[in-house]
Design a protein around this motif. Structure first.
Motif, PDB file in Angstrom:
ATOM      1  N   PHE A 176       0.830  -1.209   0.000  1.00  0.00           N
ATOM      2  CA  PHE A 176       0.000   0.000   0.000  1.00  0.00           C
ATOM      3  C   PHE A 176       0.868   1.264   0.000  1.00  0.00           C
ATOM      4  CE2 PHE A 176      -3.742  -2.319   2.284  1.00  0.00           C
ATOM      5  CZ  PHE A 176      -4.029  -2.981   1.099  1.00  0.00           C
ATOM      6  N   LEU A 177       2.035   1.195   0.653  1.00  0.00           N
ATOM      7  CA  LEU A 177       2.936   2.352   0.684  1.00  0.00           C
ATOM      8  C   LEU A 177       3.372   2.714  -0.738  1.00  0.00           C
ATOM      9  CD1 LEU A 177       4.755   4.423   2.122  1.00  0.00           C
ATOM     10  CD2 LEU A 177       6.459   2.621   2.407  1.00  0.00           C
ATOM     11  N   THR A 178       3.751   1.705  -1.516  1.00  0.00           N
ATOM     12  CA  THR A 178       4.153   1.945  -2.910  1.00  0.00           C
ATOM     13  C   THR A 178       3.020   2.623  -3.673  1.00  0.00           C
ATOM     14  OG1 THR A 178       5.512  -0.063  -2.847  1.00  0.00           O
ATOM     15  CG2 THR A 178       5.030   0.860  -5.011  1.00  0.00           C
ATOM     16  N   LYS A 179       1.826   2.066  -3.544  1.00  0.00           N
ATOM     17  CA  LYS A 179       0.678   2.593  -4.285  1.00  0.00           C
ATOM     18  C   LYS A 179       0.300   3.999  -3.808  1.00  0.00           C
ATOM     19  CE  LYS A 179      -1.471  -1.854  -5.440  1.00  0.00           C
ATOM     20  NZ  LYS A 179      -2.685  -2.698  -5.315  1.00  0.00           N
ATOM     21  N   ALA A 180       0.319   4.216  -2.490  1.00  0.00           N
ATOM     22  CA  ALA A 180      -0.094   5.507  -1.939  1.00  0.00           C
ATOM     23  C   ALA A 180       0.843   6.626  -2.385  1.00  0.00           C
ATOM     24  CB  ALA A 180      -0.140   5.433  -0.413  1.00  0.00           C
ATOM     25  N   ASN A 210      -2.980  21.068 -14.373  1.00  0.00           N
ATOM     26  CA  ASN A 210      -4.303  21.600 -14.720  1.00  0.00           C
ATOM     27  C   ASN A 210      -4.529  23.007 -14.171  1.00  0.00           C
ATOM     28  OD1 ASN A 210      -5.015  19.310 -16.155  1.00  0.00           O
ATOM     29  ND2 ASN A 210      -5.958  18.302 -14.389  1.00  0.00           N
ATOM     30  N   GLY A 211      -3.473  23.620 -13.633  1.00  0.00           N
ATOM     31  CA  GLY A 211      -3.569  24.993 -13.141  1.00  0.00           C
ATOM     32  C   GLY A 211      -4.020  25.123 -11.711  1.00  0.00           C
ATOM     33  N   GLY A 212      -4.169  24.027 -10.998  1.00  0.00           N
ATOM     34  CA  GLY A 212      -4.602  24.071  -9.606  1.00  0.00           C
ATOM     35  C   GLY A 212      -3.425  24.219  -8.649  1.00  0.00           C
ATOM     36  N   THR A 213      -3.708  24.094  -7.370  1.00  0.00           N
ATOM     37  CA  THR A 213      -2.666  24.166  -6.342  1.00  0.00           C
ATOM     38  C   THR A 213      -2.774  22.954  -5.429  1.00  0.00           C
ATOM     39  OG1 THR A 213      -4.119  25.458  -4.891  1.00  0.00           O
ATOM     40  CG2 THR A 213      -2.621  26.695  -6.317  1.00  0.00           C
ATOM     41  N   VAL A 214      -1.648  22.609  -4.837  1.00  0.00           N
ATOM     42  CA  VAL A 214      -1.612  21.510  -3.867  1.00  0.00           C
ATOM     43  C   VAL A 214      -1.833  22.092  -2.473  1.00  0.00           C
ATOM     44  CG1 VAL A 214      -0.193  19.701  -2.825  1.00  0.00           C
ATOM     45  CG2 VAL A 214      -0.093  20.097  -5.291  1.00  0.00           C
ATOM     46  N   VAL A 215      -2.745  21.496  -1.740  1.00  0.00           N
ATOM     47  CA  VAL A 215      -3.073  21.968  -0.393  1.00  0.00           C
ATOM     48  C   VAL A 215      -2.258  21.189   0.637  1.00  0.00           C
ATOM     49  CG1 VAL A 215      -4.929  22.244   1.314  1.00  0.00           C
ATOM     50  CG2 VAL A 215      -5.406  22.561  -1.134  1.00  0.00           C
ATOM     51  N   ASN A 216      -1.725  21.913   1.610  1.00  0.00           N
ATOM     52  CA  ASN A 216      -1.001  21.262   2.710  1.00  0.00           C
ATOM     53  C   ASN A 216      -2.032  20.597   3.628  1.00  0.00           C
ATOM     54  OD1 ASN A 216       0.683  22.312   5.689  1.00  0.00           O
ATOM     55  ND2 ASN A 216       1.125  20.528   4.463  1.00  0.00           N
ATOM     56  N   GLU A 217      -2.193  19.286   3.462  1.00  0.00           N
ATOM     57  CA  GLU A 217      -3.248  18.580   4.179  1.00  0.00           C
ATOM     58  C   GLU A 217      -2.796  17.178   4.544  1.00  0.00           C
ATOM     59  OE1 GLU A 217      -6.613  18.140   1.593  1.00  0.00           O
ATOM     60  OE2 GLU A 217      -5.438  17.234  -0.014  1.00  0.00           O
ATOM     61  N   THR A 218      -3.547  16.559   5.441  1.00  0.00           N
ATOM     62  CA  THR A 218      -3.330  15.163   5.802  1.00  0.00           C
ATOM     63  C   THR A 218      -4.302  14.306   5.016  1.00  0.00           C
ATOM     64  OG1 THR A 218      -2.668  15.805   8.035  1.00  0.00           O
ATOM     65  CG2 THR A 218      -3.305  13.518   7.708  1.00  0.00           C
ATOM     66  N   ARG A 219      -3.778  13.229   4.422  1.00  0.00           N
ATOM     67  CA  ARG A 219      -4.620  12.354   3.604  1.00  0.00           C
ATOM     68  C   ARG A 219      -4.464  10.913   4.086  1.00  0.00           C
ATOM     69  NH1 ARG A 219      -6.218  15.142  -1.116  1.00  0.00           N
ATOM     70  NH2 ARG A 219      -6.680  13.203  -2.234  1.00  0.00           N
ATOM     71  N   ALA A 220      -5.395  10.081   3.709  1.00  0.00           N
ATOM     72  CA  ALA A 220      -5.342   8.645   4.020  1.00  0.00           C
ATOM     73  C   ALA A 220      -5.390   7.880   2.710  1.00  0.00           C
ATOM     74  CB  ALA A 220      -6.509   8.243   4.910  1.00  0.00           C
ATOM     75  N   PHE A 221      -4.822   6.675   2.713  1.00  0.00           N
ATOM     76  CA  PHE A 221      -4.859   5.845   1.503  1.00  0.00           C
ATOM     77  C   PHE A 221      -6.014   4.864   1.605  1.00  0.00           C
ATOM     78  CE2 PHE A 221      -3.491   1.988  -0.870  1.00  0.00           C
ATOM     79  CZ  PHE A 221      -3.496   2.555  -2.149  1.00  0.00           C
ATOM     80  N   ASP A 222      -6.908   4.923   0.630  1.00  0.00           N
ATOM     81  CA  ASP A 222      -8.038   4.000   0.552  1.00  0.00           C
ATOM     82  C   ASP A 222      -7.610   2.817  -0.318  1.00  0.00           C
ATOM     83  OD1 ASP A 222     -10.419   2.623  -0.216  1.00  0.00           O
ATOM     84  OD2 ASP A 222     -11.606   4.402   0.270  1.00  0.00           O
ATOM     85  N   SER A 223      -7.335   1.683   0.324  1.00  0.00           N
ATOM     86  CA  SER A 223      -6.792   0.528  -0.398  1.00  0.00           C
ATOM     87  C   SER A 223      -7.798  -0.075  -1.374  1.00  0.00           C
ATOM     88  CB  SER A 223      -6.320  -0.545   0.591  1.00  0.00           C
ATOM     89  OG  SER A 223      -7.382  -0.952   1.428  1.00  0.00           O
ATOM     90  N   LYS A 224      -9.087   0.082  -1.082  1.00  0.00           N
ATOM     91  CA  LYS A 224     -10.110  -0.479  -1.975  1.00  0.00           C
ATOM     92  C   LYS A 224     -10.219   0.334  -3.262  1.00  0.00           C
ATOM     93  CE  LYS A 224     -12.867  -2.518   1.744  1.00  0.00           C
ATOM     94  NZ  LYS A 224     -14.171  -2.489   2.467  1.00  0.00           N
ATOM     95  N   LEU A 225     -10.121   1.654  -3.116  1.00  0.00           N
ATOM     96  CA  LEU A 225     -10.206   2.528  -4.287  1.00  0.00           C
ATOM     97  C   LEU A 225      -8.845   2.748  -4.942  1.00  0.00           C
ATOM     98  CD1 LEU A 225     -12.661   5.254  -2.895  1.00  0.00           C
ATOM     99  CD2 LEU A 225     -13.207   3.315  -4.390  1.00  0.00           C
TER     100      LEU A 225
END
Length: 518
Positions: free
Chosen positions: A248-252, A266-281
């Motif tokens: 999962f680490l590799t995929k995440a 696409n012209g957007g920005t990256v937000v400084n946030e905490t995320r989780a890895f959804d292994s099913k999706l």
């Protein structure tokens, strides 16, 4: 395509449907929490046990009842020192404990005791190897810097019951000793991050400082990921929390890199946030925004004095050795680390470096291989082929470790002895292996006799079979006599077919050549 700044080669991925023309440099840093192997918790005498009944291993201190005080666990300190030495760290002879304040239901005290200011170990390094283009024969060794290792408490566990719209709290894990290993952002993709964590996992297991079983939450990874153009400052990073599997680490990490590149393209920005890895999706999802940085209100832990360690030079005279931790004493007793084990396997058995890598990295496989080598007359270079091509492939197919193999090391050794002594052919040995895998309790010799797989040792019988084949194949015989020597292989195959694989091909060839030359 994105370039890997630290590796010197390009990493390619297939997550994006379009081609990204501008090169991007991904940057990956890791924070790894390893649960210390200890009978009791970091600051209390409560037992540590996986899957115990909820809230059955909670002391008054773990529950943060007023008036309770922490008592530092010596074993946890020694485990952290051992790990720091194995990772080439400088061990601080004086380290400090701090309180990190935040509110959560599974943190009874409202703060975590950690080592923010002066951790127990700093400035180390970890070397790891990985394959180029998934080719074991092409391996490259890399190094990631270790910023620090700190001792800290684990929190409890919140169990969310969506059906009843309630959250249950289990404090069994609250106060369990952790080592947080902070790696500098020296990696560039999921494969590198996974290889570094796997090497760390092997080191921890070799030392015995942590069992590091990810499925049981004993090794949890937080990955910090950002991307930027070459020559520009690092981009805004996101943190992917609590990844509990190397796959999962590799995929995440790879998904997050591609997500950020796509967002910026696409012209957007990256937000400084905490995320989780959804292994099913197979993707990362937002958890909480980090733009408003949380104030943890770090302060010195008032109930714990500085942690003082000694070496041989600074150890006071007439000291009770049970009351101090001696860094040099621990250093002298470090076991062989995985890198040393690999080098010894290559030197001792003459096997390829990539084979030694597989033996050490697969749980229990090195010990299995060495047991077989001790019991068989076959050379190690031939044994390794059976271990990696036959045994390991079967283990992988059934999701087993070497320790769970239905074929024990002594059974495989017996089989290889039959092959090496010329009692059976290689094709018969493969049949015996398949029968052994069924785990019916039969020995290789019993299977050979039951299936009538032993090689024909009677020279006269073999000569008669060879002569019969020659008599039936006038066309092939004429071709051989006219100089086409390769056709003899067809005759050898026909003899082996007539004997159901029980004829020694070398002996058959000798007999055929002799008869054809008469």
């Amino acid at each position: 395509m994105f370039s890997c700044q630290h590796s010197g080669f390009l990493c390619t991925t297939d997550h994006l449907n379009k081609v990204i023309l501008a090169p991007w440099v991904p940057v990956v840093g890791l924070e790894i929490h390893a649960q210390i192997t200890s009978n009791s918790k970091l600051f209390s005498g409560s037992q540590v046990q996986f899957a115990a009944p909820p809230n059955s291993l909670v002391s008054f201190f773990d529950a943060s009842l007023p008036g309770t005080l922490p008592v530092l666990n010596r074993r946890c300190v020694e485990a952290a020192v051992m790990t720091g030495l194995a990772l080439n760290c400088t061990i601080n002879k004086k380290s400090l404990f701090d309180r990190k304040h935040y509110f959560y239901a599974d943190l009874p005290a409202g703060y975590q005791i950690t080592q923010q200011r002066v951790p127990i170990a700093v400035n180390g390094s970890l070397s790891y190897s990985l394959c180029i283009d998934n080719k074991m024969s092409q391996m490259v060794t890399k190094t990631v810097r270790i910023k620090q290792i700190q001792l800290e408490q684990d929190s409890g566990k919140s169990l969310h019951d969506d059906a009843r719209s309630q959250t249950l709290v289990d404090l069994n894990r609250a106060g369990v000793g952790l080592m947080e290993v902070v790696m500098e952002p020296d990696m560039c993709c999921g494969e590198e991050a996974a290889a570094a964590v796997r090497e760390l996992q092997l080191i921890l297991q070799t030392l015995g400082s942590s069992q590091a079983i990810m499925a049981e939450g004993q090794l949890r990874v937080d990955a910090n990921v950002s991307v930027h153009h070459p020559g520009e400052p690092y981009g805004v990073r996101t943190e992917v929390k609590n990844i509990n599997s190397i796959r999962f680490l590799t995929k995440a990490v790879d998904y997050e890199i591609q997500r950020q590149i796509k967002e910026l393209e696409n012209g957007g920005t990256v937000v400084n946030e905490t995320r989780a890895f959804d292994s099913k999706l197979g993707c990362t999802v937002p958890m909480r925004d980090k733009e408003g940085k949380q104030d943890y209100r770090f302060m010195p832990e008032p109930n714990l004095p500085p942690l003082i360690l000694y070496d041989a030079k600074s150890l006071p005279a007439n000291v009770n050795h049970q009351q101090v931790v001696n860094i040099d004493w621990i250093h002298e007793r470090l076991p062989d680390l995985p890198s040393v084990k690999r080098a010894k396997l290559v030197e001792l058995y003459g096997i390829l470096p990539e084979h030694s890598f597989t033996l050490v990295n697969e749980d229990g496989l090195m010990e299995f291989f060495e047991d077989v080598v001790k019991r068989t007359q076959m050379k190690p270079k031939k044994v390794i082929g059976w271990i990696l091509s036959d045994l390991l492939s079967h283990l992988k197919q059934h999701s087993l470790t070497a320790n769970e193999s239905p074929i024990s090391s002594f059974l495989l050794a017996d089989l290889l002895n039959l092959l090496e002594n010329g009692d059976i052919s290689s094709s018969a040995a493969k049949q015996v292996f398949e029968e052994l895998w069924k785990g019916e309790g039969k020995t290789p010799l019993e299977i050979v006799k039951e299936k009538q797989l032993e090689l024909i040792q009677d020279q006269e019988e073999l000569e008669q079979i060879c002569q019969a084949v020659i008599d039936e194949r006038e066309k092939e015989v004429m071709a051989i006599k006219e100089g086409n020597k390769k056709v003899i292989n067809k005759l050898i195959g026909l003899v082996r077919k007539a004997t159901r694989g029980r004829a020694n091909p070398l002996l058959v060839k000798q007999i055929l050549e002799k008869k054809l030359s008469e």
